[in-house]
Each structure stands twice: as C-alpha cells, then as structure tokens.
Scaffold this motif. Structure first.
Motif, PDB file in Angstrom:
ATOM      1  N   GLU A 139       1.607  18.634  -5.035  1.00  0.00           N
ATOM      2  CA  GLU A 139       0.421  18.143  -4.344  1.00  0.00           C
ATOM      3  C   GLU A 139      -0.840  18.728  -4.972  1.00  0.00           C
ATOM      4  O   GLU A 139      -1.831  18.020  -5.170  1.00  0.00           O
ATOM      5  CB  GLU A 139       0.497  18.489  -2.859  1.00  0.00           C
ATOM      6  CG  GLU A 139       1.550  17.695  -2.122  1.00  0.00           C
ATOM      7  CD  GLU A 139       1.818  18.203  -0.706  1.00  0.00           C
ATOM      8  OE1 GLU A 139       1.206  19.206  -0.275  1.00  0.00           O
ATOM      9  OE2 GLU A 139       2.667  17.596  -0.024  1.00  0.00           O
ATOM     10  N   TYR A 176       0.496  -0.447  -5.395  1.00  0.00           N
ATOM     11  CA  TYR A 176       1.098   0.770  -5.931  1.00  0.00           C
ATOM     12  C   TYR A 176       0.071   1.488  -6.788  1.00  0.00           C
ATOM     13  O   TYR A 176      -0.619   0.856  -7.582  1.00  0.00           O
ATOM     14  CB  TYR A 176       2.283   0.434  -6.850  1.00  0.00           C
ATOM     15  CG  TYR A 176       3.493  -0.085  -6.158  1.00  0.00           C
ATOM     16  CD1 TYR A 176       4.513   0.782  -5.806  1.00  0.00           C
ATOM     17  CD2 TYR A 176       3.638  -1.433  -5.880  1.00  0.00           C
ATOM     18  CE1 TYR A 176       5.643   0.310  -5.173  1.00  0.00           C
ATOM     19  CE2 TYR A 176       4.763  -1.912  -5.258  1.00  0.00           C
ATOM     20  CZ  TYR A 176       5.765  -1.034  -4.912  1.00  0.00           C
ATOM     21  OH  TYR A 176       6.880  -1.505  -4.291  1.00  0.00           O
ATOM     22  N   LYS A 205       3.318  11.207  -8.971  1.00  0.00           N
ATOM     23  CA  LYS A 205       2.847  10.906  -7.611  1.00  0.00           C
ATOM     24  C   LYS A 205       2.745   9.385  -7.499  1.00  0.00           C
ATOM     25  O   LYS A 205       2.174   8.727  -8.368  1.00  0.00           O
ATOM     26  CB  LYS A 205       1.473  11.526  -7.367  1.00  0.00           C
ATOM     27  CG  LYS A 205       0.857  11.152  -6.034  1.00  0.00           C
ATOM     28  CD  LYS A 205      -0.542  11.739  -5.889  1.00  0.00           C
ATOM     29  CE  LYS A 205      -1.197  11.322  -4.592  1.00  0.00           C
ATOM     30  NZ  LYS A 205      -2.557  11.901  -4.455  1.00  0.00           N
ATOM     31  N   GLU A 257       1.707   6.341  -4.686  1.00  0.00           N
ATOM     32  CA  GLU A 257       1.200   5.906  -3.381  1.00  0.00           C
ATOM     33  C   GLU A 257       1.492   4.421  -3.237  1.00  0.00           C
ATOM     34  O   GLU A 257       1.278   3.652  -4.170  1.00  0.00           O
ATOM     35  CB  GLU A 257      -0.315   6.109  -3.278  1.00  0.00           C
ATOM     36  CG  GLU A 257      -0.742   7.534  -3.156  1.00  0.00           C
ATOM     37  CD  GLU A 257      -2.253   7.677  -3.017  1.00  0.00           C
ATOM     38  OE1 GLU A 257      -2.673   8.784  -2.653  1.00  0.00           O
ATOM     39  OE2 GLU A 257      -3.001   6.709  -3.266  1.00  0.00           O
ATOM     40  N   GLU A 315       0.938   1.105  -0.439  1.00  0.00           N
ATOM     41  CA  GLU A 315       0.245   0.675   0.778  1.00  0.00           C
ATOM     42  C   GLU A 315       0.455  -0.818   0.963  1.00  0.00           C
ATOM     43  O   GLU A 315       0.035  -1.614   0.123  1.00  0.00           O
ATOM     44  CB  GLU A 315      -1.249   0.986   0.666  1.00  0.00           C
ATOM     45  CG  GLU A 315      -2.027   0.636   1.905  1.00  0.00           C
ATOM     46  CD  GLU A 315      -3.484   1.071   1.812  1.00  0.00           C
ATOM     47  OE1 GLU A 315      -4.129   1.117   2.866  1.00  0.00           O
ATOM     48  OE2 GLU A 315      -3.975   1.353   0.706  1.00  0.00           O
ATOM     49  N   LEU A 323      -0.326   4.154   4.356  1.00  0.00           N
ATOM     50  CA  LEU A 323      -0.283   4.704   3.015  1.00  0.00           C
ATOM     51  C   LEU A 323       0.856   5.708   2.942  1.00  0.00           C
ATOM     52  O   LEU A 323       0.942   6.611   3.773  1.00  0.00           O
ATOM     53  CB  LEU A 323      -1.612   5.395   2.678  1.00  0.00           C
ATOM     54  CG  LEU A 323      -1.690   6.038   1.307  1.00  0.00           C
ATOM     55  CD1 LEU A 323      -1.692   4.975   0.216  1.00  0.00           C
ATOM     56  CD2 LEU A 323      -2.950   6.884   1.214  1.00  0.00           C
ATOM     57  N   GLN A 324       1.761   5.515   1.984  1.00  0.00           N
ATOM     58  CA  GLN A 324       2.866   6.455   1.788  1.00  0.00           C
ATOM     59  C   GLN A 324       2.683   7.125   0.438  1.00  0.00           C
ATOM     60  O   GLN A 324       2.421   6.453  -0.565  1.00  0.00           O
ATOM     61  CB  GLN A 324       4.209   5.747   1.827  1.00  0.00           C
ATOM     62  CG  GLN A 324       4.578   5.212   3.170  1.00  0.00           C
ATOM     63  CD  GLN A 324       5.997   4.641   3.163  1.00  0.00           C
ATOM     64  OE1 GLN A 324       6.513   4.221   2.149  1.00  0.00           O
ATOM     65  NE2 GLN A 324       6.613   4.644   4.331  1.00  0.00           N
ATOM     66  N   THR A 325       2.838   8.438   0.429  1.00  0.00           N
ATOM     67  CA  THR A 325       2.732   9.204  -0.811  1.00  0.00           C
ATOM     68  C   THR A 325       4.057   9.892  -1.061  1.00  0.00           C
ATOM     69  O   THR A 325       4.606  10.541  -0.173  1.00  0.00           O
ATOM     70  CB  THR A 325       1.612  10.255  -0.714  1.00  0.00           C
ATOM     71  OG1 THR A 325       0.385   9.596  -0.400  1.00  0.00           O
ATOM     72  CG2 THR A 325       1.462  11.014  -2.020  1.00  0.00           C
ATOM     73  N   ARG A 326       4.582   9.701  -2.274  1.00  0.00           N
ATOM     74  CA  ARG A 326       5.841  10.329  -2.662  1.00  0.00           C
ATOM     75  C   ARG A 326       5.645  11.038  -3.995  1.00  0.00           C
ATOM     76  O   ARG A 326       4.853  10.609  -4.831  1.00  0.00           O
ATOM     77  CB  ARG A 326       6.946   9.266  -2.778  1.00  0.00           C
ATOM     78  CG  ARG A 326       7.277   8.627  -1.445  1.00  0.00           C
ATOM     79  CD  ARG A 326       8.412   7.619  -1.545  1.00  0.00           C
ATOM     80  NE  ARG A 326       8.193   6.507  -2.445  1.00  0.00           N
ATOM     81  CZ  ARG A 326       7.514   5.397  -2.140  1.00  0.00           C
ATOM     82  NH1 ARG A 326       6.966   5.271  -0.954  1.00  0.00           N
ATOM     83  NH2 ARG A 326       7.395   4.417  -3.006  1.00  0.00           N
ATOM     84  N   TYR A 327       6.420  12.105  -4.188  1.00  0.00           N
ATOM     85  CA  TYR A 327       6.369  12.874  -5.422  1.00  0.00           C
ATOM     86  C   TYR A 327       7.756  12.896  -6.054  1.00  0.00           C
ATOM     87  O   TYR A 327       8.764  12.871  -5.347  1.00  0.00           O
ATOM     88  CB  TYR A 327       5.918  14.309  -5.142  1.00  0.00           C
ATOM     89  CG  TYR A 327       4.500  14.390  -4.645  1.00  0.00           C
ATOM     90  CD1 TYR A 327       3.434  14.464  -5.538  1.00  0.00           C
ATOM     91  CD2 TYR A 327       4.221  14.360  -3.285  1.00  0.00           C
ATOM     92  CE1 TYR A 327       2.127  14.508  -5.084  1.00  0.00           C
ATOM     93  CE2 TYR A 327       2.922  14.412  -2.820  1.00  0.00           C
ATOM     94  CZ  TYR A 327       1.878  14.479  -3.726  1.00  0.00           C
ATOM     95  OH  TYR A 327       0.582  14.524  -3.263  1.00  0.00           O
TER      96      TYR A 327
END
Length: 159
Positions: free
Chosen positions: A84, A110, A131, A133, A135, A144-148
C-alpha cells in the motif's frame, strides 16, 4: 471442511489440469505439494489467491522454473502495508494503465499500477508489486475494489 478438492486450471484452454482431495482436518496448503507433482510448470505463470501467499509456495514455483503471481491480503499484514505504501503519493509507482471492460455483460473500469521497487518485501524472487483497482460503472454499484499482488515476473500494467 469435508470432501473438497483443489484444482489446477488453465484459463486459456478452459481445462482442469489436475486435482486432488484435501484430507479431512487439513487445509489446502497441505495438499498443494500433491497437485504439483502432476504439473509441468517450467516457463509458465502460476496465479494463486491469497491463501497461497507464503514463502514456501513461492519458492516451490521458482524451483519448478516458473513464475508466480499471488494475491496479497491481510494474511500477510506487513507485506500488505508495504505494498500500500509503495503506491501512495510519497512513493509513486513507475507504470500504470487504465481501461474499460465490457466483456462480462457490464461495464467496469480497471486501473493497474506496477512497481519494481521490491526491496522492502522479502518474498522469494519478487520482481513486481501490482495494484489493481476495479470499479463497476452502473447507477446502482460504484464499489471501488483495490487488490494487491506479488509476482516473480517483471510485469507491466497491461498484463
């Protein structure tokens, strides 16, 4: 969990390559070595959900001369916080891309960023921190989804 299996799946061919049962009272990770014995991984990219975000899994993939891309979540809190931080305004990433996808019957935006500044995360063979994102673009849903992700492959945002 009783009576479930883990699978190795090839999304390009839409084909299950191997599967194995998970023994009663055990988790998926204990069955992971069994499924690997049926697969030739060399030269391929192996993707995993966060349940497999462990040094031992990453090292097994590297030992098979393959690359990994594994989701990063709260099961690795130090790595998660570091990822992050890599994408915060104080530490800008080097590459990014944005696109609109309509292929699943709805419109979704995306955005992807990749950082090759991996020295703060001590994962075997790590080359990229990613990273993503997403939506959905609908009147009723704007979550909004955030993935790593961690990857041993030197990735680009387009991948």
């Amino acid at each position: 969990k009783d009576g479930y299996t883990i699978n190795a799946y090839d999304p390009d061919e839409h084909l299950f390559l191997a599967h194995t049962s998970v023994e009663k009272g055990c988790n998926e990770l204990s069955s992971f070595p069994k499924i690997l014995q049926y697969l030739v991984l060399e030269g391929n990219l192996c993707t995993f959900d966060a349940a497999y975000c462990f040094d031992s899994v990453m090292q097994r993939i590297l030992n098979a001369k393959a690359d990994y891309c594994v989701a990063l979540k709260a099961n690795q809190p130090t790595w998660q916080k570091t990822a992050e931080k890599l994408f915060s305004s104080r530490y800008p990433s080097t590459e990014s891309v944005s696109k609109v996808d309509k292929s699943r019957g709805y419109v979704e935006t995306y955005r992807a960023w990749v950082s090759h500044k991996t020295s703060e995360i001590d994962a075997p063979g790590l080359s990229s921190v990613i990273k993503v994102e997403t939506e959905p673009l609908s009147e009723e849903d704007h979550r909004l989804q955030t993935r790593y992700y961690l990857s041993s492959r030197k990735a680009s945002p387009e991948e």
